[in-house]
Design a protein around this motif. Structure first.
Motif, PDB file in Angstrom:
ATOM      1  N   UNK A 129      41.066  96.633  16.136  1.00  0.00           N
ATOM      2  CA  UNK A 129      42.382  96.507  17.023  1.00  0.00           C
ATOM      3  C   UNK A 129      42.335  97.119  18.146  1.00  0.00           C
ATOM      4  N   UNK A 130      42.536  96.271  19.304  1.00  0.00           N
ATOM      5  CA  UNK A 130      42.979  96.732  20.791  1.00  0.00           C
ATOM      6  C   UNK A 130      44.489  96.373  20.748  1.00  0.00           C
ATOM      7  N   UNK A 131      45.326  97.400  21.023  1.00  0.00           N
ATOM      8  CA  UNK A 131      46.837  97.169  21.057  1.00  0.00           C
ATOM      9  C   UNK A 131      47.356  97.567  22.486  1.00  0.00           C
ATOM     10  N   UNK A 132      48.168  96.808  23.218  1.00  0.00           N
ATOM     11  CA  UNK A 132      48.589  97.160  24.427  1.00  0.00           C
ATOM     12  C   UNK A 132      49.799  97.575  24.355  1.00  0.00           C
ATOM     13  N   UNK A 133      50.575  98.530  25.327  1.00  0.00           N
ATOM     14  CA  UNK A 133      52.002  98.762  25.188  1.00  0.00           C
ATOM     15  C   UNK A 133      51.925  99.471  26.500  1.00  0.00           C
ATOM     16  N   UNK A 134      53.546  99.662  26.941  1.00  0.00           N
ATOM     17  CA  UNK A 134      53.845 100.535  28.098  1.00  0.00           C
ATOM     18  C   UNK A 134      55.000 101.319  27.781  1.00  0.00           C
ATOM     19  N   UNK A 135      55.806 101.266  26.536  1.00  0.00           N
ATOM     20  CA  UNK A 135      57.084 102.043  26.544  1.00  0.00           C
ATOM     21  C   UNK A 135      56.788 102.879  25.532  1.00  0.00           C
ATOM     22  N   UNK A 136      57.916 103.912  25.142  1.00  0.00           N
ATOM     23  CA  UNK A 136      57.842 104.724  24.320  1.00  0.00           C
ATOM     24  C   UNK A 136      57.660 104.202  23.045  1.00  0.00           C
ATOM     25  N   UNK A 137      58.242 103.059  22.842  1.00  0.00           N
ATOM     26  CA  UNK A 137      58.465 102.296  21.165  1.00  0.00           C
ATOM     27  C   UNK A 137      56.782 101.910  20.930  1.00  0.00           C
ATOM     28  N   UNK A 138      56.058 101.712  22.011  1.00  0.00           N
ATOM     29  CA  UNK A 138      54.677 101.530  21.714  1.00  0.00           C
ATOM     30  C   UNK A 138      53.952 102.498  21.118  1.00  0.00           C
ATOM     31  N   UNK A 139      54.270 103.856  21.360  1.00  0.00           N
ATOM     32  CA  UNK A 139      53.236 104.941  21.102  1.00  0.00           C
ATOM     33  C   UNK A 139      52.860 105.084  19.784  1.00  0.00           C
ATOM     34  N   UNK A 140      53.629 104.686  18.614  1.00  0.00           N
ATOM     35  CA  UNK A 140      52.805 104.849  17.224  1.00  0.00           C
ATOM     36  C   UNK A 140      51.857 103.953  17.158  1.00  0.00           C
ATOM     37  N   UNK A 141      52.154 102.538  17.673  1.00  0.00           N
ATOM     38  CA  UNK A 141      50.892 101.431  17.344  1.00  0.00           C
ATOM     39  C   UNK A 141      49.829 101.920  18.317  1.00  0.00           C
ATOM     40  N   UNK A 142      49.883 102.280  19.523  1.00  0.00           N
ATOM     41  CA  UNK A 142      48.712 102.797  20.374  1.00  0.00           C
ATOM     42  C   UNK A 142      47.819 103.778  19.622  1.00  0.00           C
ATOM     43  N   UNK A 143      48.626 104.743  19.180  1.00  0.00           N
ATOM     44  CA  UNK A 143      47.841 105.840  18.467  1.00  0.00           C
ATOM     45  C   UNK A 143      47.149 105.382  17.080  1.00  0.00           C
ATOM     46  N   UNK A 144      47.780 104.367  16.561  1.00  0.00           N
ATOM     47  CA  UNK A 144      47.137 103.812  15.221  1.00  0.00           C
ATOM     48  C   UNK A 144      46.070 102.891  15.383  1.00  0.00           C
ATOM     49  N   UNK A 145      46.165 102.114  16.546  1.00  0.00           N
ATOM     50  CA  UNK A 145      45.042 101.111  16.668  1.00  0.00           C
ATOM     51  C   UNK A 145      43.811 101.889  17.087  1.00  0.00           C
ATOM     52  N   UNK A 146      42.576 100.947  16.965  1.00  0.00           N
ATOM     53  CA  UNK A 146      41.348 101.472  17.244  1.00  0.00           C
ATOM     54  C   UNK A 146      41.341 101.808  18.769  1.00  0.00           C
ATOM     55  N   UNK A 147      41.596 100.892  19.325  1.00  0.00           N
ATOM     56  CA  UNK A 147      42.000 101.144  21.067  1.00  0.00           C
ATOM     57  C   UNK A 147      43.336 100.691  21.334  1.00  0.00           C
ATOM     58  N   UNK A 148      44.145 101.835  21.833  1.00  0.00           N
ATOM     59  CA  UNK A 148      45.330 101.795  22.349  1.00  0.00           C
ATOM     60  C   UNK A 148      45.058 101.729  23.707  1.00  0.00           C
ATOM     61  N   UNK A 149      45.827 100.606  24.416  1.00  0.00           N
ATOM     62  CA  UNK A 149      45.626 100.365  25.662  1.00  0.00           C
ATOM     63  C   UNK A 149      47.021 100.265  26.460  1.00  0.00           C
ATOM     64  N   UNK A 150      47.338 101.599  27.030  1.00  0.00           N
ATOM     65  CA  UNK A 150      48.578 101.517  28.070  1.00  0.00           C
ATOM     66  C   UNK A 150      48.348 101.094  29.505  1.00  0.00           C
ATOM     67  N   UNK A 151      49.463 100.663  29.947  1.00  0.00           N
ATOM     68  CA  UNK A 151      49.750 100.119  31.383  1.00  0.00           C
ATOM     69  C   UNK A 151      49.801 101.610  32.220  1.00  0.00           C
TER      70      UNK A 151
END
Length: 904
Positions: free
Chosen positions: A613-635
């Motif tokens: 799983x590659x998961x995108x995110x940009x906010x504080x609320x996205x941090x848990x999912x970004x860390x858990x994903x195989x690839x966390x993709x931040x803006x």
């Protein structure tokens, strides 16, 4: 004794203020200082804490117990005992550099909580002993009464007790527009973040003033809950790391087992113990791929540099390969699929509707655009500011006016304005007064009820009757259903004294000028990128905090899914089994109004099904999912520091298309890793077979290769060509094949068969032919003694034969399936340079007297060199024929089952 209050987790923050004060043992005047100090002792400081702290010495030590590191240590020890201390030190340097790099990468992940803490303010205005004072934000406790004003960063979760504010909740829910929070709204059931009476720690007040009673502090707040989720679990090894670890333990076991097993065989065959031990050490060294770890590291580093140039900054080397394994991309909408730049697309006035691009010839629509642009405070680039500044919606209105030929200059607009009634989040409208004209823009449901007239088809003022209101309402609904954001624009002409007397008096008896509808358009490259992802077998889900129909419309425009929308509330009601069935159908879904838990839950559900799983995110609320994903993709542009710290990859352009380019690069890197693993493993056979000949002959055949010559091959001649294979261009059809299975290994049976049985045995036959050719020319007979020069020339021929076969193997390894001609014989200039270095290095070892003394080599004559010349072509030719047969077999699908069975 002080009375006991409820624990933070037990407080119902949505109950009426009177009951909440009773439960918190507080008052609208706040707490006394002594009580606040006591509660600080009980509940702890209002700050984020770590669940656990890693011990860095143990973390650093773990880098030296990795399988490849252990193998390299073995190689270093053997090199030292083989009287090659320089090579031993070089191997140790490789171990230290790789360990240091991996350690630094792991330590970076621990900074996510520190970045979260940056969202908490240093101080807050709080009532203590009935007096408003400035106090450290970390000293706030449940029951404190705080004051919130425009520009403040909110210090703790709290319940409003008076006043009204607009709050930017984007750090928690991902929405860009401020929301209204008021002290005494009607209680509406729903998610906590949507409760209109609550404010949350780490968010910002953009307008208004209010007081609120603190209900939760520290790790009990919403941002604290996100911090706890961010610390949940640990970073798992990538597929490449798992596969290489498994393969290298197998290689280590085989190498040691072979060395130990052949030790008694050598003794029984008539070798002395000293010769048998030398033979066993050589066998182990021949099986250990000393150059594998640095080659993989440098190849991945090259992939990181390439991705950085393409707009993707990767923080962990192994993530490059993981990208190529991606089966699911979970993407945000705003700024990732879209430009994050509002654009007016439709206009309606006096019963006429036009596309914005075609409205320039309509006088009423131009007047509508001019009025809307006048009711703004934003600035376009070059109009008083070097870059666009202000609300994206207002910037869109200014661009619309300029496009239709009625530009509104910021200096003229601001100079003519006598009164500004700023945007009120409660009424959702804004007004400006310019002399005797009032211009209003806002939500249709806020503006239209204040209108009693509108413009008719002839451009005259007419009463806004029931049918006219119904027509306007129908247009608003139709626009909203297609995902457009709609604004109503109105005006009033009256005496300046009336218009400047106050908002309530001014905003009445309005004339409706019309409606403008705008959209945040998709990025131009996104539809093509989505199509490429689909061709590659990748599923794309949209997970956003935005309104469902709007997100679904954008998703449909770029080619994602079939408009299936699941809201956060619906997801909360789903069991895990229901969610698994939903995701297991393979349908692409838009998840709207998603909470941090929802995003994390979707990620974990997908991973439990075996997806990468590659998961995108940009906010504080996205941090848990970004860390858990195989690839966390931040803006990189719009993202918060928290998201960037939690992610594995950061997009510098915030573009979905960059993710797909990164997936393509990851696939190419993975293929290239297989290519140089094939190249390195293919040399094990011609290195091992001479030792077996030596042992099985009982010493009648002299040892064709020395340990130092093996190390010269593994750490010298093969390294640069292997690195060049890591930069190979992609084979045709790279993004037209499905993702490889999670359990598919870099090193599999087909690769080993090709490396050992095909390339390896071919090379071994040629190398031994060269070795025995030199012995035959010197008149050697089995068991006969060899002079030092003759033996040195024979081992040198073995060494040179392996180098010559390496060249053929390098060209054969450039493609896994396609012909060499399809990618260009001379297209990899780095490989050509690596081969040139390999030949120069080998020539130096063979012809320079100082190196001859160290490595036991001797100069080769013209006859030996002539025999070596066809070796590369023969090795490459055998593999090219094999790949041609595979291509013909794959082109006949009806024969595939029987051929596949025969191969296995």
């Amino acid at each position: 004794m002080a009375q006991t209050i409820l624990a933070p987790a037990e407080v119902d923050e949505r109950q009426p203020p009177t009951e909440l004060f009773r439960h918190l043992r507080s008052t609208p005047g706040g707490l006394r200082s002594r009580e606040a100090a006591r509660r600080l002792t009980v509940y702890g400081p209002n700050e984020l804490s770590r669940r656990h702290v890693r011990r860095w010495p143990r973390q650093l030590l773990a880098q030296f117990t990795q399988p490849l590191a252990v193998l390299l240590m073995v190689a270093a020890v053997l090199a030292w005992f083989g009287h090659a201390p320089a090579l031993g030190l070089a191997v140790v340097a490789v171990i230290l550099l790789n360990a240091a790099f991996a350690f630094v990468q792991e330590r970076q992940a621990e900074r996510a909580v520190e970045a979260l803490a940056a969202f908490l303010p240093l101080s807050a205005r709080v009532y203590r002993d009935g007096v408003l004072v400035e106090a450290p934000a970390r000293d706030l406790v449940p029951g404190d009464v705080v004051e919130i004003a425009e520009g403040d960063r909110i210090s703790a979760d709290a319940r409003m007790i008076d006043g009204s504010v607009a709050v930017d909740l984007s750090t928690l829910n991902g929405e860009s527009l401020p929301v209204v929070r008021a002290a005494d709204p009607e209680h509406v059931p729903g998610p906590l973040l949507e409760a209109r009476e609550l404010v949350f720690s780490g968010t910002s007040c953009t307008a208004g003033q209010a007081r609120a009673v603190v209900t939760h502090t520290g790790m009990h707040t919403e941002i604290g809950r996100i911090a706890a989720l961010s610390q949940r679990g640990h970073t798992e090894p990538s597929p490449l790391e798992r596969q290489v670890r498994k393969a290298t333990w197998i290689i280590a076991a085989v190498a040691v087992a072979a060395g130990v097993a052949f030790l008694p065989i050598g003794v029984l065959a008539g070798l002395g113990w000293a010769a048998a031990i030398t033979f066993s050490i050589g066998l182990i060294v021949a099986n250990v791929p000393e150059g594998l770890l640095p080659t993989i590291t440098l190849a991945l580093a090259a992939g990181v540099r390439e991705l950085a140039r393409a707009g993707a900054v990767v923080k962990r080397l192994s993530a490059v390969e993981t990208l190529g394994s991606t089966t699911v991309i979970c993407t945000d909408k705003t700024g990732t699929l879209t430009e994050n730049r509002m654009r007016v697309t439709r206009m309606w006035a006096a019963g006429r509707e036009r596309d914005a691009a075609d409205a320039g010839g309509d006088r009423l629509l131009r007047e509508l655009a001019a009025a809307a642009a006048t009711c703004t405070t934003a600035h376009l680039a070059g109009d008083g500011t070097p870059a666009d500044s202000g609300d994206p919606t207002e910037l869109a209105l200014l661009r619309l006016a300029a496009t239709l030929g009625v530009p509104v200059r910021a200096a003229d607009r601001d100079g003519a304005r006598t009164t500004l009634y700023a945007f009120d989040p409660r009424t959702r409208r804004m007004s400006t007064v310019c002399g005797g004209h009032l211009y209003v823009k806002g939500a249709p449901e806020s503006v239209i009820p204040l209108c009693d007239r509108h413009l008719d088809v002839a451009g005259r003022f007419a009463a806004l009757t029931g049918p006219a209101r119904a027509e306007a309402a129908e247009v608003v609904d139709r626009y909203a259903r297609t995902g457009l954001r709609v604004l109503a624009v109105a005006q009033r002409v009256a005496a300046p004294a009336v218009l400047n007397a106050g908002r309530d008096a001014a905003e009445s008896g309005l004339t409706l000028l019309g409606l403008v509808a705008m959209v945040d358009p998709p990025r131009h490259a996104v539809p093509e990128a989505v199509a490429a992802a689909h061709r590659a077998g990748i599923t794309v889900h949209v997970i956003t905090g935005d309104y469902g129909p709007t997100a679904a419309e954008i998703a449909a425009e770029v080619g994602i899914g079939g408009r299936r929308v699941v809201t956060g509330a619906e997801l909360e009601r789903m069991s895990d089994a229901d969610l698994d069935r939903l995701l297991g159908d393979g349908e692409e879904i838009v998840f709207a109004r998603s909470s941090p838990e929802s995003k994390l839950r979707i990620c974990e559900a997908l991973r439990s099904e075996g997806h990468i799983v590659a998961m995108t995110g940009d906010g504080v609320n996205d941090a848990p999912a970004l860390r858990r994903a195989d690839i966390g993709v931040a803006m990189g542009r719009s993202g918060t520091d928290v998201a960037r710290e939690a992610a594995t990859m950061v997009l510098t352009d915030d573009n979905f298309a960059t993710i797909v380019r990164a997936v393509e690069a990851g696939r190419r890197v993975y293929d290239n890793v297989r290519k140089f693993v094939l190249y390195i493993f293919a040399h094990a056979v011609p290195e091992v077979v001479p030792f077996l000949i030596f042992a099985l002959s009982g010493g009648a055949v002299p040892l064709p290769l020395t340990v130092l010559q093996i190390l010269a091959i593994d750490l010298g001649t093969e390294t640069l060509p292997a690195l060049a294979l890591g930069r190979e261009r992609a084979e045709p059809g790279l993004m037209d094949r499905p993702p490889r299975p999670r359990r598919a290994g870099v090193i599999d049976a087909r690769l080993l068969w090709r490396a050992w049985a095909l390339l390896g045995i071919t090379s071994a036959v040629l190398v031994l032919a060269g070795f025995f050719f030199v012995l035959w020319r010197d008149g050697w007979q089995p068991g006969a003694e060899l002079t030092g020069t003759a033996y040195a020339r024979a081992t040198t021929m073995t060494f040179a034969g392996i180098v010559a076969c390496q060249i053929g193997t390098a060209f054969a390894s450039r493609t896994d399936h396609a012909s060499l001609r399809s990618i260009g014989v001379f297209s990899n200039r780095l490989l050509l340079g690596g081969i040139a270095f390999e030949l120069a290095f080998a020539a130096a070892l063979i012809y320079l007297p100082p190196l001859q003394a160290v490595f036991g080599t001797a100069a080769l004559g013209a006859a030996e060199l002539a025999l070596l010349l066809p070796f590369p072509l023969l090795v490459w030719g055998v593999d090219e024929i094999h790949r041609a047969r595979r291509r013909r077999r794959d082109a006949r699908p009806e024969e595939a089952p029987s051929c596949s069975f025969a191969t296995s």
